[in-house]
Design an enzyme around this catalytic site. Structure first.
Site, short mmCIF file in Angstrom:
data_model
loop_
_atom_site.label_atom_id
_atom_site.label_comp_id
_atom_site.label_asym_id
_atom_site.label_seq_id
_atom_site.Cartn_x
_atom_site.Cartn_y
_atom_site.Cartn_z
N GLN B 115 0.85 -1.20 0.00
CA GLN B 115 0.00 0.00 0.00
C GLN B 115 0.88 1.24 0.00
OE1 GLN B 115 -1.01 1.98 3.26
NE2 GLN B 115 -1.24 0.30 4.73
N GLU B 233 -6.29 -2.35 8.60
CA GLU B 233 -4.91 -2.44 9.06
C GLU B 233 -4.87 -2.53 10.57
OE1 GLU B 233 -2.42 1.09 8.54
OE2 GLU B 233 -0.69 -0.24 8.43
N GLU B 368 -0.87 8.25 19.70
CA GLU B 368 -1.43 9.56 20.01
C GLU B 368 -2.60 9.91 19.09
OE1 GLU B 368 1.80 8.83 19.85
OE2 GLU B 368 2.25 9.08 21.97
#
Lengths: 375, 399
Positions: B115, B233, B368
């Protein structure tokens, strides 16, 4: 190979959650919790009876032959989670989890004598195991039971940190007779039993010291060591669900506040310092849910795996609830430190639950032993 | 919409029939996988003809279990990016022709996929990417640089996202393409990471011509395509469910037990830490089982990020403790000779695994950014004030 864990809920279980949530919203709002916190007994007998009449939850774990609902630990978890979310001041953990589990391991006579009253909401009960500093350690019990006439015993010793010990109608006390561990039924108004309620940091959960000075007692039969072991682990699993319920409520409160509290012209929840705290709690609670549900599932489906599962749940859920309750205060800022705001009620419950029946360090040590990591 | 047409027992018996008809020990891997695809057991939730039976996605676990028990091949291991991310994207966004052309060779491993999303200037902010595709008649011409491309050096195809309209706001100016990696102008270079290995690549695009028939989804729908891929993913990185006590934690416990035999005094200092990590690993495993049992739709929700964040922190902590248990031996490193591993993330030494694990909280979405996603999408907290909102992409400040 142990059976496969099932984390899904049936429609009936989801319905139970909905019904109880509605009941507690009506009967155990914060105003009632605060009233009961200040009362001598710590709960309202009429409300306890009403819960039995309306929902029959006292008999959740009790088989139908004794008038109970005959449900399992998953349903117990659903109930505990809601009780924890509302900080409901009810002697449920003592009566309907600890004492009930012990009575279910006893001989039929004791079960038949006490369970119907418990189911009806007419009798509250507790188990007096811990002594001294409050560790759950049957091997260290020094309370003595001396045989008297008619198959009865006289119990002498001091039990500490007995949950709802000052109000329970029935005390199931663990005592030693010679080398043998026994569980004996002592009625609260028996001469020779004096009860001293503690002033507790968490006013929504009460404990008492019980002094037995030759109190007459009836053995309840069964294998006391096994019964206590099971009651301990079922109670830890139940407590973990209560912790999950409390933790989730803290997160909900924090998120709600972070959305609506504006500083610097923005909702404080748009600052990543706050946002990430909330996300961290979500993550911790998700893990705690899995650990708790696994312990509850093990209580029904995998007796051999239960001690490890219960210890993992105690460690994981204690830390999640404490952090959620602590961060909830922090996110609320000044208002969260006031008496009028409910944040401190959950914080105190979180610490109290963390310490009850062994702190996470102690349970990690138990886990080390169970995994044979101890050197 | 996929409907649960078969139940778990039926899925299992179909898988049993597959391994009975094509015994894994005597069947070439590609033939086995081709048959698995043709019988609808590749991605059981895909429509019939595209490797599935239109069944509940959760039944795939039962199928995989039977095949694994029988010693059959694992299509995911052979083509992880293709299998875990590109295929779920293709099945949602591809035309019938694209699905027919690509899904089968992707599953058999005949055609490896990569990808092409991240760029040096677009990490967490993938939607800000700068690789351009300009329309030229029935073709597109692509220019730019992609980075962190797993398997690019072995790939036949790449799922490319390029900017087709720099005047649109950033999320709207993107378009997805199926890039033939052998096309002129595609250059793949190894990217050496701090372990000394090159698991990843940089991919340079210089005037690469792409037929419009290889466009995936409509012009300007590129970001929606990206979201489909990224959600898958997160599941494929964070959502694998191993048996209790297996994987990295098994290595830690094994090393700990060895230390307990040779140096009990030192081992004793680490008992609590090892027990704690064991509990965290087990609770993550249970949380993954729970999430997969409670999952309803085919496309995982943002809750998948929870597992990924936990797994990243846990893996870093486990390998750090593992190297710590080695004592002075942990000071050593086998070799920094620049090599390309055959399989991504393959375990070789504790030290290498320790170094490799630092990427766990960066790759596939930094922890994060994932916390932002959890806070905003699951908890409903307000978004950050954004400097790039309603601004044409070409006017957004960048480094």
């Amino acid at each position: 190979m142990s059976p496969t864990v099932d984390f899904t809920y049936t429609d009936e279980q989801l319905e139970l959650r909905g019904v109880l949530r509605k009941y507690l919203a009506a009967h155990s709002p914060e105003s009632v919790v605060r009233e009961l916190m200040d009362s001598a007994g710590g709960y309202d007998r009429a409300q306890w009876k009403d819960l039995a009449d309306q929902l029959g939850l006292q008999g959740l774990l009790v088989p139908e032959e004794y008038g109970g609902l005959g449900l399992g630990a998953t349903e117990l978890g659903v109930v505990m989670e809601e009780l924890g979310a509302h900080l409901a001041c009810l002697p449920f953990l003592s009566t309907s989890v600890l004492a009930t589990t012990v009575l279910l391991s006893a001989d039929g006579e004791a079960a038949a004598a006490w369970l119907p009253g418990i189911v009806a909401g007419e009798v509250t009960a507790t188990v007096a195991v811990t002594e001294g500093r409050g560790a759950w350690d049957p091997a260290a019990i020094t309370t003595e039971a001396v045989p008297a006439c008619g198959g009865r015993y006289l119990v002498t010793g001091v039990k500490t940190f007995v949950p709802d010990g000052h109000t329970a109608d029935l005390v199931l006390v663990a005592a030693r007779s010679g080398g043998e561990l026994l569980l004996l039924a002592v009625e609260a108004d028996t001469p020779g039993l004096s009860r001293h309620p503690h002033s507790t940091m968490d006013q929504t959960r009460r404990f008492a010291t019980l002094e037995f000075g030759g109190a007459p007692a009836t053995p309840i039969g069964g294998d006391a060591a096994k019964a206590l072991d099971r009651a301990h682990h079922v109670a830890l699993a139940a407590l973990s669900a209560e912790q999950v319920g409390g933790a989730q409520r803290c997160l909900d409160m924090a998120v709600e506040y972070a959305k609506n509290r504006f500083q610097f012209g923005r909702p404080i929840g748009s600052f990543q310092a706050i946002k990430h705290k909330c996300a961290d709690l979500l993550i911790l609670i998700e893990a705690a849910r899995a650990a708790s549900a696994f312990a509850l599932w093990s209580a029904d489906a995998d007796a051999e795996g239960l001690p490890l599962a219960a210890a993992m749940a105690k460690v994981t859920c204690s830390e999640a609830f404490f952090r959620a309750a602590a961060d909830n205060i922090q996110i609320h800022g000044g208002i969260g430190f006031t008496w009028e705001h409910p944040a401190h009620l959950y914080f105190k419950r979180a610490k109290s639950s963390e310490l009850l029946w062994g702190d996470p360090a102690l349970h990690r040590e138990r886990i080390s032993r169970l995994l044979e990591l101890t050197v | 919409m996929s409907q649960p047409r078969i139940d778990e027992d039926e899925a299992r018996s179909l898988a049993r029939a597959l391994v009975a008809d094509l015994p894994p020990a005597r069947t070439p891997v590609r033939d086995f996988l081709a048959a698995q695809f043709d019988r609808g057991l590749a991605w059981i939730n895909h429509p019939p003809g595209h490797g599935g039976l239109g069944a509940d996605v959760r039944l795939q676990a039962a199928v995989n279990h039977v095949i694994k028990e029988a010693g059959g091949p694992d299509a995911f291991e052979i083509n992880p990016i293709g299998h875990g991310m590109c295929a779920p994207t293709l099945v949602v966004w591809g035309t019938e022709e694209q699905k027919r052309r690509h899904l089968r060779p992707l599953f058999t491993g005949e055609e490896i996929w990569c990808q092409l999303f991240s760029e040096p200037g677009a990490g967490s902010d993938v939607a800000g990417l700068a690789a351009r595709a300009r329309r030229d008649g029935a073709e597109w011409v692509a220019d730019g640089q992609k980075v962190w491309t797993t398997m690019a050096h072995r790939s036949s195809w790449g799922l490319l996202i390029a900017r087709t309209d720099p005047d649109a706001v950033k999320h709207q100016g993107l378009t997805a393409f199926l890039l033939d990696m052998s096309a002129p102008g595609v250059e793949v270079r190894p990217l050496y990471q701090l372990t000394g290995e090159a698991e990843f690549n940089e991919v340079f695009l210089d005037g690469v011509r792409i037929p419009d028939a290889a466009r995936l989804g409509r012009v300007g729908d590129g970001w929606k395509v990206v979201l489909t891929t990224l959600m898958n993913e997160r599941v494929s990185i964070g959502g694998v469910i191993p048996p209790r006590g297996s994987g990295p934690i098994a290595r830690l416990v094994e090393r700990y037990r060895e230390l307990a035999r040779t140096d009990p005094a030192t081992a004793r200092l680490h008992t609590g830490a090892v027990a704690d990590l064991w509990v965290r690993a087990e609770v993550l495993r249970l949380a993954n089982i729970r999430l997969s049992q409670l999952r309803t739709g085919d496309t995982p929700g943002p809750e998948g990020s929870i597992s990924k964040i936990i797994a990243a922190d846990l893996n870093k902590d486990v390998y750090s403790e593992l190297v710590t248990l080695m004592g002075a031996e942990g000071l050593l490193y086998e070799s920094y000779d620049k090599v390309r591993p055959v399989l991504a993330m393959e375990y070789s030494t504790p030290q290498k695994a320790f170094l490799r694990s630092r990427a766990n909280s960066i790759e596939g979405g930094t922890s994060e950014v994932m916390k932002n996603v959890l806070a905003e999408r699951v908890l409903g907290l307000p978004g950050d004030p954004r400097a790039d909102k309603d601004v044409p992409w070409r006017d957004i400040p960048r480094s």
